[in-house]
Design a protein around this motif. Structure first.
Motif, mmCIF file in Angstrom:
data_model
loop_
_atom_site.group_PDB
_atom_site.id
_atom_site.type_symbol
_atom_site.label_atom_id
_atom_site.label_comp_id
_atom_site.label_asym_id
_atom_site.label_seq_id
_atom_site.Cartn_x
_atom_site.Cartn_y
_atom_site.Cartn_z
ATOM 1 N N ASN A 166 11.816 -22.535 -39.585
ATOM 2 C CA ASN A 166 11.793 -21.616 -40.727
ATOM 3 C C ASN A 166 12.576 -20.268 -40.085
ATOM 4 N N GLY A 169 11.766 -16.814 -41.304
ATOM 5 C CA GLY A 169 9.830 -16.941 -41.876
ATOM 6 C C GLY A 169 9.982 -15.784 -41.012
ATOM 7 N N ASP A 170 8.595 -15.453 -42.042
ATOM 8 C CA ASP A 170 7.625 -14.245 -41.614
ATOM 9 C C ASP A 170 6.648 -13.849 -40.489
ATOM 10 N N SER A 173 3.761 -15.452 -39.502
ATOM 11 C CA SER A 173 2.781 -15.756 -39.837
ATOM 12 C C SER A 173 2.880 -17.457 -38.781
#
Length: 265
Positions: A166, A169-170, A173
């Motif tokens: 990811n 991604g964040d 997270s």
């Protein structure tokens, strides 16, 4: 009181029949020892070198295994361990070999650690910078803390795989990969959940609340590991742990301290 890991809690129940055996063991790793002592040593080794899942799987398939069988299995998956009969065991030679093996092991582990650490920094560094919401900006300290906690808990490879999978991604997270782990600090005035296993809901809460430990907004009180653990324990005691989990999932970037209002509803 030192906090027991989830692994230790499970194995103490699963291997109760061996841990209650104070007789001298028929096997020899160090030339002496009771069945209970040998099993406890094995559990510590599995945690130190990351073989918890292997031993959990083996004991599940072999519920009546002896301490000798447990050690033989461990020696089959762990490099550098050999079980020898008592009559062939030489303490001085064994200690010298152990020191050499430990040095080689440490060097190899350090090389692997540095390689993984460099990769994590390379992939996570782009997250550092300003965010439209100041309190969610990622700092160099946030990245350093995340990597440090991952190594401390032995999930650095898992974190690396998740970040690679990811790349956009964040960042917040990723801390959810950090598991509930055993801390050696004394709990001032508090009793550990002695003899109890963490429920699935409690473990889920732990993973969802981890980002609040890593994140350190300047305008809000810092959230510590103790704060997260206390919140989970108090929620379970009040019977609202599932409601708390739903609230955290609905507001993963909310204010940690706002979750306390659930206790007053």
């Amino acid at each position: 009181m030192a906090k027991k890991s989830v692994f230790h809690r499970i194995m103490e129940k699963r291997l109760k029949y061996l841990l209650e055996d104070e007789s001298v063991s028929k096997m020899s790793i160090q030339g002496y020892g009771t069945v209970r002592e040998n099993v406890l040593d094995l559990l510590d080794l599995c945690e130190d070198f990351g073989y918890e899942e292997e031993l959990l799987s083996f004991t599940e398939k072999n519920p009546d295994a002896t301490d000798m069988e447990l050690w033989k299995y461990y020696s089959s998956v762990s490099p550098g361990l050999e079980i020898v009969p008592d009559e062939e065991w030489n303490e001085e030679e064994d200690e010298e070999e152990e020191e050499e093996e430990e040095e080689e092991w440490d060097e190899e582990k350090n090389r692997e650690r540095k390689k993984v650490e460099r990769e994590l920094w390379k992939l996570l560094r782009p997250y550092i910078g300003e965010s439209p919401v100041e309190e969610f900006s990622v700092t160099e300290d946030n990245v350093e803390d995340l990597i440090g906690y991952a190594f401390y808990c032995g999930v650095e490879e898992k974190l690396l795989a998740e970040v690679k999978a990811n790349p956009k991604g964040d960042f917040w997270s990723f801390p959810r990969l950090i598991p509930l782990f055993n801390r050696d600090e004394e709990q001032d005035g508090e009793e550990d959940k002695e003899g109890e296993e963490w429920s699935e809901t409690e473990l889920a809460l732990w993973s969802w609340l981890w980002p609040f430990v890593i994140r350190n907004p300047t305008e809000k009180p810092t959230v510590s590991i103790d704060d997260v653990e206390d919140l989970i324990v108090f929620a379970s005691s009040a019977g609202i742990e599932k409601r708390l989990l739903d609230e955290v999932k609905a507001n993963p970037k909310g204010n940690f301290w706002d979750f306390l209002r659930l206790f007053f509803v």
